[in-house]
Each structure stands twice: as structure tokens, then as C-alpha cells.
Design an enzyme around this catalytic site. Structure first.
Site, short mmCIF file in Angstrom:
data_model
loop_
_atom_site.label_atom_id
_atom_site.label_comp_id
_atom_site.label_asym_id
_atom_site.label_seq_id
_atom_site.Cartn_x
_atom_site.Cartn_y
_atom_site.Cartn_z
N LYS A 7 0.84 -1.21 0.00
CA LYS A 7 0.00 0.00 0.00
C LYS A 7 0.88 1.26 0.00
CE LYS A 7 -2.17 -1.43 3.76
NZ LYS A 7 -1.49 -2.75 3.87
N THR A 8 1.86 1.30 0.92
CA THR A 8 2.74 2.47 0.99
C THR A 8 3.61 2.56 -0.26
OG1 THR A 8 2.79 2.06 3.36
CG2 THR A 8 4.36 3.67 2.53
N ASP A 50 -1.77 7.00 6.17
CA ASP A 50 -1.65 5.58 6.49
C ASP A 50 -2.61 5.26 7.63
OD1 ASP A 50 -0.66 3.07 6.24
OD2 ASP A 50 1.21 3.45 7.30
N THR A 58 -5.72 -1.38 6.72
CA THR A 58 -5.76 -2.84 6.82
C THR A 58 -7.19 -3.29 7.10
OG1 THR A 58 -5.14 -2.50 9.11
CG2 THR A 58 -3.39 -3.17 7.62
N ARG A 107 6.95 -7.65 2.34
CA ARG A 107 7.75 -7.14 3.47
C ARG A 107 8.41 -8.29 4.23
NH1 ARG A 107 4.40 -4.02 6.84
NH2 ARG A 107 4.92 -2.19 5.63
P1 ADP Z 1 2.04 -1.79 3.34
O1 ADP Z 1 2.02 -0.31 3.19
O2 ADP Z 1 0.94 -2.48 2.59
O3 ADP Z 1 2.13 -2.25 4.78
P2 ADP Z 1 4.60 -1.57 2.02
O4 ADP Z 1 4.22 -0.86 0.78
O5 ADP Z 1 5.29 -0.77 3.09
O6 ADP Z 1 3.36 -2.35 2.65
O7 ADP Z 1 5.53 -2.80 1.58
C1 ADP Z 1 6.55 -3.33 2.40
C2 ADP Z 1 7.80 -3.56 1.59
O8 ADP Z 1 7.57 -4.63 0.68
C3 ADP Z 1 8.18 -2.37 0.71
O9 ADP Z 1 9.10 -1.54 1.35
C4 ADP Z 1 8.79 -2.98 -0.52
O10 ADP Z 1 10.18 -3.15 -0.36
C5 ADP Z 1 8.13 -4.34 -0.59
N1 ADP Z 1 7.05 -4.41 -1.58
C6 ADP Z 1 5.72 -4.29 -1.35
N2 ADP Z 1 5.02 -4.47 -2.48
C7 ADP Z 1 5.92 -4.69 -3.44
C8 ADP Z 1 5.82 -4.96 -4.86
N3 ADP Z 1 4.62 -5.05 -5.46
N4 ADP Z 1 6.94 -5.14 -5.57
C9 ADP Z 1 8.14 -5.08 -4.94
N5 ADP Z 1 8.32 -4.84 -3.63
C10 ADP Z 1 7.23 -4.65 -2.88
#
Ligand code: ADP
Length: 341
Positions: free
Chosen positions: A65-66, A110, A159, A218
Site C-alpha cells: 500500500k505504501t 496511512d 488494513t 515485506r
Molecule cells: P504496506 O504499506 O501495505 O504495509 P509496504 O508498501 O510498506 O506495505 O511494503 C513493504 C515492503 O515490501 C516495501 O518496502 C517494498 O520493499 C516491498 N514491496 C511491497 N510491495 C511490493 C511490490 N509489489 N513489488 C516489490 N516490492 C514490494
């Protein structure tokens, strides 16, 4: 991902390895359909020279998401400010961010499901009409001033899409649910990131790490970093399947990719609560943790792996969960295993 600071121009959840987070959607792995839909919206907004519509991402932690929120402003060539839902306690916490917006920029919130009702209502007119009411002065001199904002794109991440009120949800023009990643996608991610971390990894070792990463980028990155550390301090610095296996076993990761906390959840449900049905609060109290942590971080993968079921009467462990912990399911009076055959 709770962040302590109210605003950060450059959050760095990747710690020492910021380059693991893709900065463009073309570098992202998986989520093809989501990327395709977003690309259409971005291309159209760019062609019309307009602001991109508000976007809501939902899905379990660590699925991107981030990362999407980082990539979208890059694709639009605009600035982004980051806010975290829990730190927005009152509308006044939001005001400086709204009044200082640059035209077409992205404002990322977030954990948007954790903003209080008053902040949420304040966002309604900001999102819909790009204006807010400001109260200037105090007491008898207080006056309400209608302030026009620069058009902006709000990106919300949650989430718990179910916890968002209808009016807030409806103000997002684009809503995308992020799902877990396939084994192939995570293997590709592990190989690519091993390369970025400058560590050699055998193809079968990459698949091994990916398989034990709970279908989550992650977690794959975290497992990879640990396996790299292990390879460098206990082996020749290269990640073979034997090194990956030894490292993950030492970290308490099992063949389904479950860690100690996941297994403690299953053990609580099975050993203490007889396999359920058990309420989430009871499991959380027994484990001495919060039900939010269990619901956000533990349960989505256990549900997806069919290790637990959510029923109206509470959580239930599946036959697969009993098998995984090597515990025989309790039988009913007619000799059948409870709930599952
Ligand atoms: P969320 O915001 O959903 O908790 P993040 O966007 O922070 O998750 O993702 C965590 C880590 O996973 C990121 O820092 C990145 O390195 C990796 N990641 C997430 N999605 C992808 C993707 N589609 N392709 C490559 N790396 C990804």
C-alpha cells in the site's frame, strides 16, 4: 505501520536498505491488474492536465500500500506528504497539511481507519470540494472562514476497509484491494532484492525463502535480510538452500512460513481453547497481546492458508492446523473429529 511522527517528508521504513522499495510502478512485482487500472487513471489525469482522483488501498500489512503511495506521485510528477491516521487526533492536526498543499500533490494517510470521526468529517469537504472551514480568533471574536484548498489527491491506506464509514469510503474515486503474492512473484522479488543487497543466492534458495514468507513482500525482504546476515557470519557469504534452511530454522520459521507468534496463536486456539470456536478477545488476552495485532498481522495469512476459520461464534482451528501442530483433533460423541473430517 504506526509511525510516531505526525508528518515525515521522507519516511524510511526500509531502514538501511531504502533501495528495496520500488519507486516506480514498472519496478513493482505482481498486482498487475491494480497497476493496469491505476495506469489508466494516471494517464488520463495527465492527458487532461487534471488532479488524480482520491485513491484508497486496503489489504493486510506489507503487501504494497505504501509502495503504491510512493510510486504514484513519481508517475504524476508531483510532491507527496505522509501522515499517519493515529497521530491525527483533531481537525487542527490536519489543517497545516491541507492549507500548505501544492496543486495536484498527493497527501498520504496511512491507517486511515484510525482517524477520529471529527477528523474524518473535516476531510469530507476537503476531499469533495477542496475547501475547509477555518475558525479564526477566539471566544466572541471567533469567525468561520471558508478556505479554498489547492486540488490534491488523497491516498488512504488501511488494513481494515470494513472499519471505514460509508461516506468516507465513497469519497475515494479509486478503491483497490491488495491481495497476497504468488510463490513465483515472491521468488522473483527475493532474487531481485538479493541482487540489490549484493548477495549471491541460488535459485532454489530464493524459492525456499519465498515459500516461507507468508505470501508477503515485506516478510520476504525481512527473511532475505536475515538469511543474508546468516550467510555472511556463519557461511561463505553465499545463500545456498542449505544456508537458507539453517538460517530460517534458527529463526523459528517453519515450512509453511509461520513464525513463533503465528504458531503461538494456533497453539492457544488448539491447546488452550480446544480448537474453538473462540472469540478473538479471548485469544488475545491469553496471548497477552491486542486483538488488533492478531486481526491485522496474524489472522489474514492463517485464514488464507485455511489454518483457521472465522465463524459467527468465533475462531476455529482447521484440520490442517491440528495436523501442522501434530495434534490429533478432538472427537465428537459419534467418533467424528470436531467440525472437520
Ligand atoms: P504496506 O504499506 O501495505 O504495509 P509496504 O508498501 O510498506 O506495505 O511494503 C513493504 C515492503 O515490501 C516495501 O518496502 C517494498 O520493499 C516491498 N514491496 C511491497 N510491495 C511490493 C511490490 N509489489 N513489488 C516489490 N516490492 C514490494
Amino acid at each position: 505501520m504506526a509511525r510516531e511522527t505526525l508528518i515525515s517528508k521522507n519516511p524510511d521504513p526500509e531502514g538501511d536498505d531504502p533501495n528495496l522499495r520500488p519507486s516506480a510502478m514498472s519496478q513493482m512485482i505482481g498486482q498487475r491488474e491494480v497497476i493496469e487500472r491505476l495506469r489508466i487513471a494516471i494517464d488520463a489525469a495527465r492527458a487532461r492536465n487534471e488532479t488524480l482522483g482520491h485513491i484508497l488501498f486496503d489489504g493486510p500489512p506489507g503487501l504494497g500500500k505504501t509502495t503504491f503511495a510512493h510510486c504514484i506521485p513519481n508517475e504524476m510528477d508531483v510532491h507527496i506528504d505522509f501522515l499517519s491516521g493515529p497521530s491525527l487526533k483533531a481537525p487542527k492536526d490536519l489543517v497545516p497539511n491541507l492549507t500548505n498543499l501544492q496543486a495536484r500533490q498527493v497527501l498520504f494517510i496511512d491507517e486511515i481507519h484510525r482517524i477520529p470521526k471529527a477528523v474524518e468529517e473535516y476531510l469530507y469537504t476537503a476531499m469533495e470540494d477542496f475547501r475547509i472551514d477555518l475558525i479564526l480568533g477566539e471566544g466572541l471574536n471567533a469567525r468561520t472562514h471558508n478556505f479554498k484548498l489547492k486540488p490534491f489527491t488523497l491516498i488512504g491506506a488501511t488494513t481494515r476497509a470494513g472499519m471505514l464509514s460509508g461516506p468516507l469510503r465513497d469519497r475515494f474515486q479509486i478503491r483497490e484491494h491488495l491481495d497476497f503474492y504468488s510463490l513465483d512473484e515472491l521468488t522473483q522479488l527475493v532474487e531481485r532484492n538479493a541482487n540489490k543487497l549484493k548477495v549471491a543466492i541460488a535459485p532454489d534458495a530464493a524459492a525456499f525463502v519465498a515459500e516461507r514468507s507468508r505470501s508477503t513482500p515485506r516478510i520476504a525482504n525481512n527473511r532475505l535480510r536475515w538469511v543474508r546476515d546468516y550467510a555472511q557470519s556463519r557461511a561463505d557469504g553465499k545463500i545456498s538452500i542449505a544456508v537458507a534452511e539453517a538460517a530460517l530454522t534458527m529463526a523459528g520459521i517453519d515450512n509453511l512460513g509461520l513464525d513463533r507468534l503465528d504458531r503461538r496463536y494456533l497453539e492457544t486456539l488448539i491447546r488452550v481453547c480446544g480448537g474453538g470456536p473462540t472469540g478473538i478477545e479471548t485469544i488475545a488476552a491469553t496471548m497477552n497481546t491486542s486483538s488488533d495485532t492478531l486481526e491485522d498481522e496474524i489472522e489474514p495469512f492463517l485464514l488464507r492458508s485455511e489454518l483457521i476459520l472465522r465463524t459467527p461464534r468465533g475462531r476455529v482451528a482447521s484440520a490442517k492446523a491440528f495436523e501442522h501442530l501434530r495434534i490429533a483433533p478432538r472427537s465428537t460423541k459419534d467418533g467424528q473429529p470436531r467440525l472437520f473430517g
